[in-house]
Design a protein around this motif. Structure first.
Motif, mmCIF file in Angstrom:
data_model
loop_
_atom_site.group_PDB
_atom_site.id
_atom_site.type_symbol
_atom_site.label_atom_id
_atom_site.label_comp_id
_atom_site.label_asym_id
_atom_site.label_seq_id
_atom_site.Cartn_x
_atom_site.Cartn_y
_atom_site.Cartn_z
ATOM 1 N N UNK A 27 53.929 65.729 24.222
ATOM 2 C CA UNK A 27 53.679 64.546 23.403
ATOM 3 C C UNK A 27 52.862 64.911 22.174
ATOM 4 N N UNK A 28 51.875 65.780 22.381
ATOM 5 C CA UNK A 28 51.030 66.197 21.264
ATOM 6 C C UNK A 28 51.846 67.010 20.262
ATOM 7 N N UNK A 29 52.703 67.874 20.780
ATOM 8 C CA UNK A 29 53.455 68.770 19.897
ATOM 9 C C UNK A 29 54.563 68.040 19.145
ATOM 10 N N UNK A 30 55.212 67.081 19.779
ATOM 11 C CA UNK A 30 56.427 66.509 19.168
ATOM 12 C C UNK A 30 56.370 65.000 18.982
ATOM 13 N N UNK A 31 55.358 64.324 19.519
ATOM 14 C CA UNK A 31 55.275 62.865 19.393
ATOM 15 C C UNK A 31 55.817 62.186 20.630
ATOM 16 N N UNK A 32 55.167 61.087 21.015
ATOM 17 C CA UNK A 32 55.562 60.361 22.233
ATOM 18 C C UNK A 32 57.006 59.874 22.158
ATOM 19 N N UNK A 33 57.454 59.533 20.940
ATOM 20 C CA UNK A 33 58.785 58.906 20.816
ATOM 21 C C UNK A 33 59.904 59.821 21.290
ATOM 22 N N UNK A 34 59.667 61.124 21.361
ATOM 23 C CA UNK A 34 60.781 61.983 21.783
ATOM 24 C C UNK A 34 60.589 62.552 23.183
ATOM 25 N N UNK B 91 62.390 62.777 4.056
ATOM 26 C CA UNK B 91 62.585 62.361 5.448
ATOM 27 C C UNK B 91 61.245 62.212 6.147
ATOM 28 N N UNK B 92 61.246 61.969 7.436
ATOM 29 C CA UNK B 92 59.959 61.892 8.118
ATOM 30 C C UNK B 92 60.052 61.470 9.564
ATOM 31 N N UNK B 93 59.546 62.333 10.440
ATOM 32 C CA UNK B 93 59.263 61.981 11.826
ATOM 33 C C UNK B 93 58.025 62.769 12.172
ATOM 34 N N UNK B 94 57.008 62.102 12.687
ATOM 35 C CA UNK B 94 55.789 62.823 13.026
ATOM 36 C C UNK B 94 54.595 61.905 12.930
ATOM 37 N N UNK B 95 53.427 62.504 12.788
ATOM 38 C CA UNK B 95 52.179 61.753 12.768
ATOM 39 C C UNK B 95 51.646 61.750 11.336
ATOM 40 N N UNK C 212 61.533 69.668 1.949
ATOM 41 C CA UNK C 212 61.322 70.455 3.166
ATOM 42 C C UNK C 212 59.840 70.417 3.517
ATOM 43 N N UNK C 213 59.527 69.895 4.659
ATOM 44 C CA UNK C 213 58.162 69.973 5.178
ATOM 45 C C UNK C 213 58.262 69.844 6.694
ATOM 46 N N UNK C 214 57.167 69.540 7.377
ATOM 47 C CA UNK C 214 57.211 69.581 8.839
ATOM 48 C C UNK C 214 57.763 68.296 9.465
ATOM 49 N N UNK C 215 58.704 67.661 8.795
ATOM 50 C CA UNK C 215 59.306 66.431 9.330
ATOM 51 C C UNK C 215 60.295 66.782 10.428
ATOM 52 N N UNK C 216 60.330 65.943 11.473
ATOM 53 C CA UNK C 216 61.160 66.243 12.625
ATOM 54 C C UNK C 216 62.633 65.952 12.457
ATOM 55 N N UNK C 217 63.022 65.204 11.424
ATOM 56 C CA UNK C 217 64.431 64.782 11.371
ATOM 57 C C UNK C 217 65.228 65.415 10.232
ATOM 58 N N UNK D 294 62.729 57.390 0.878
ATOM 59 C CA UNK D 294 61.853 57.758 1.991
ATOM 60 C C UNK D 294 62.410 57.196 3.282
ATOM 61 N N UNK D 295 62.398 58.018 4.341
ATOM 62 C CA UNK D 295 62.947 57.585 5.629
ATOM 63 C C UNK D 295 61.849 57.591 6.687
ATOM 64 N N UNK D 296 61.698 56.464 7.402
ATOM 65 C CA UNK D 296 60.789 56.309 8.547
ATOM 66 C C UNK D 296 59.353 56.675 8.164
ATOM 67 N N UNK D 297 58.806 57.777 8.691
ATOM 68 C CA UNK D 297 57.445 58.150 8.306
ATOM 69 C C UNK D 297 57.362 58.373 6.791
ATOM 70 N N UNK D 298 58.475 58.831 6.193
ATOM 71 C CA UNK D 298 58.511 59.011 4.741
ATOM 72 C C UNK D 298 58.175 57.709 4.032
ATOM 73 N N UNK D 299 58.733 56.592 4.511
ATOM 74 C CA UNK D 299 58.434 55.276 3.937
ATOM 75 C C UNK D 299 56.969 54.920 4.149
ATOM 76 N N UNK D 300 56.453 55.165 5.354
ATOM 77 C CA UNK D 300 55.052 54.799 5.628
ATOM 78 C C UNK D 300 54.098 55.605 4.754
ATOM 79 N N UNK D 301 54.416 56.885 4.546
ATOM 80 C CA UNK D 301 53.539 57.730 3.726
ATOM 81 C C UNK D 301 53.586 57.330 2.257
#
Lengths: 250, 194
Positions: free
Chosen positions: A117-124, B45-49, B7-12, B75-82
């Motif tokens: 969860x910490x590494x990838x987020x709870x959503x996944x 893009x964006x998925x993450x914290x 390109x950055x640490x986005x998950x999607x 901006x997508x998802x977290x991209x929009x929030x940021x």
């Protein structure tokens, strides 16, 4: 309004779907990409691909398969089977999987949920729990439901949520394969104690059973395998039937 | 058309790339400021914290690059929030393109789960989105939301009505995942790319 999700589950071994599949208009029913695409087109809301490979050699095939699935399928999908470390998950997500499910490894090592969860987020992170009743207690089982553990379903689900799981996939081993309907009571109780979504699994035999899972069981999603694969319940018909029952469906 | 994906640490990033490939669109994935600035259109893009992602962008000065872009940006998802001013997720200062604060969903009933995960419906408001998307279902996964505001281009109801899409000048944004929203999602991407 947020809709209830219908999720077909495909078992994969050595890169091929395992259970016999009776699908029209499909060239190769053993091809997970083709079968998954057919389900997506029929209106499946998500897909689950479960790797039941026994050997590491077969597992390697799975990772490249995930990339192929992500390339061709335009709805979210979860992959699971044999995940026991953070290092197992990164390549699957990088290949394009949206979520991963963990089961036995999390029972052995609950801290795995926190790490993932910490590494990838709870959503996944989906915590899959197989449970059956033993002396009136819903008891967590591993190894495909064969091996009883000390853990109890409701405590374990809550602990999984607290450790950072984003969803609970609950399979009743008492109902799985019986086609007698989902395990309504434990589903309703999971919904009452959890603040994350619950996926119902095990027991789907006809389209009426899904009403129970959603209305009384309050499940957020329902998963099934063979009834979809053998065409006993077709997704478009199931979805229009549930809509008629005033259940929110896409 | 030159389309850049930041390109950055986005998950999607992989999923967004595959979705664009399915549409037959050419693009390149880059964190090079010059390449981003000279692209015709840019996808963020964006998925993450939020806080770790903002730090990652600041460390590479990509925050300034994004804020100053003049071409169409999505901006997508977290991209929009940021792209907002502030996020309640770990009290994070964001890019400030939209003068809004990102809030955590607070359930008011037991069946309101967080994250908001699954398919929900779009209601368009004087939108850059194709009119055929009115009432369409698209796929969401998020625990934080942007309230409805003057820049809202589409709204969705979950616990409260919130911004599913926004637009200000050249900046477009969606809270949901067009890359995972079946055929409706493809129409969203096309609305931006056309």
């Amino acid at each position: 309004m947020l809709t209830k999700r219908i999720i077909p589950c495909l078992d994969i071994k050595d890169g091929r779907t395992v259970k016999g599949v009776n699908f029209v208009n499909i060239r190769d029913a053993g091809d997970p990409v083709e079968l998954g695409s057919a389900y997506a087109q029929q209106g499946a809301d998500e897909l689950v691909f479960l790797d039941i490979s026994a050997t590491n050699e077969e597992r390697k095939t799975f990772a490249s398969l995930v990339r192929d699935i992500a390339k061709h399928i335009n709805i979210p999908f979860t992959v699971g089977g044999g995940i026991s470390a953070v290092a197992d998950v990164a390549p699957l997500l990088e290949a394009g999987a949206d979520k991963v499910s963990v089961n036995s490894a999390a029972v052995r090592n609950p801290g795995l949920i926190d790490e993932l969860s910490k590494a990838f987020g709870a959503q996944c992170i989906v915590l899959a729990i197989d449970a059956r009743r033993v002396d009136d207690q819903w008891t967590v089982h591993t190894h495909g439901g064969k091996k009883a553990t000390e853990k109890k379903l409701f405590e374990w689900a809550k602990e999984g949520q607290d450790r950072g799981a984003g969803e609970i996939l609950f399979t009743s081993m008492d109902h799985d394969g019986t086609k007698s309907g989902f395990a309504i009571d434990p589903l309703a109780r999971l919904n009452a104690i959890l603040s994350i979504p619950v996926i119902a699994s095990g027991g789907a035999g006809n389209k009426e059973h899904f009403i129970g899972a959603f209305k009384e069981g309050k499940a957020d999603a329902a998963l099934a395998a063979s009834i979809f694969h053998f065409g006993e319940v077709k997704i478009p018909e199931l979805k229009s039937f549930l809509k008629q029952q005033a259940i929110h469906i896409r | 058309m030159k389309l850049a994906i930041i390109k950055y640490n986005a998950g999607n990033i992989q999923s967004v790339s595959f979705a664009l490939e399915r549409l037959g669109v050419d693009f390149h994935i880059t964190d090079n400021a010059e390449e981003i600035k000279t692209a015709d259109k840019v996808i963020f893009p964006g998925v993450g914290e939020a806080s770790t992602t903002m730090k990652y962008l600041r460390d590479r000065k990509l925050d300034l690059v994004i804020r100053d872009l003049k071409q169409p940006v999505l901006g997508i998802c977290l991209g929009m929030q940021l792209m907002c001013t502030f996020s309640e997720e770990n009290a994070t200062e964001c890019l400030g393109i939209f003068d809004e604060s990102v809030k955590l969903f607070k359930p008011t009933a037991q069946d309101q789960k967080v994250p908001h995960m699954g398919w929900n419906q779009l209601r368009l408001k004087d939108s850059w989105l194709d009119p055929s998307l009115e009432g369409e279902f698209i796929y969401f996964v998020h625990s934080y939301y942007v309230p409805v505001n003057p820049n809202t281009a589409a709204s969705t109801d979950y616990i409260v009505p919130f911004s599913a899409a926004m637009k200000r000048d050249n900046f477009h944004a969606v809270q949901f995942h067009p890359e995972k929203s079946a055929e409706a999602g493809e129409r969203v991407l096309k609305s931006f790319l056309k």
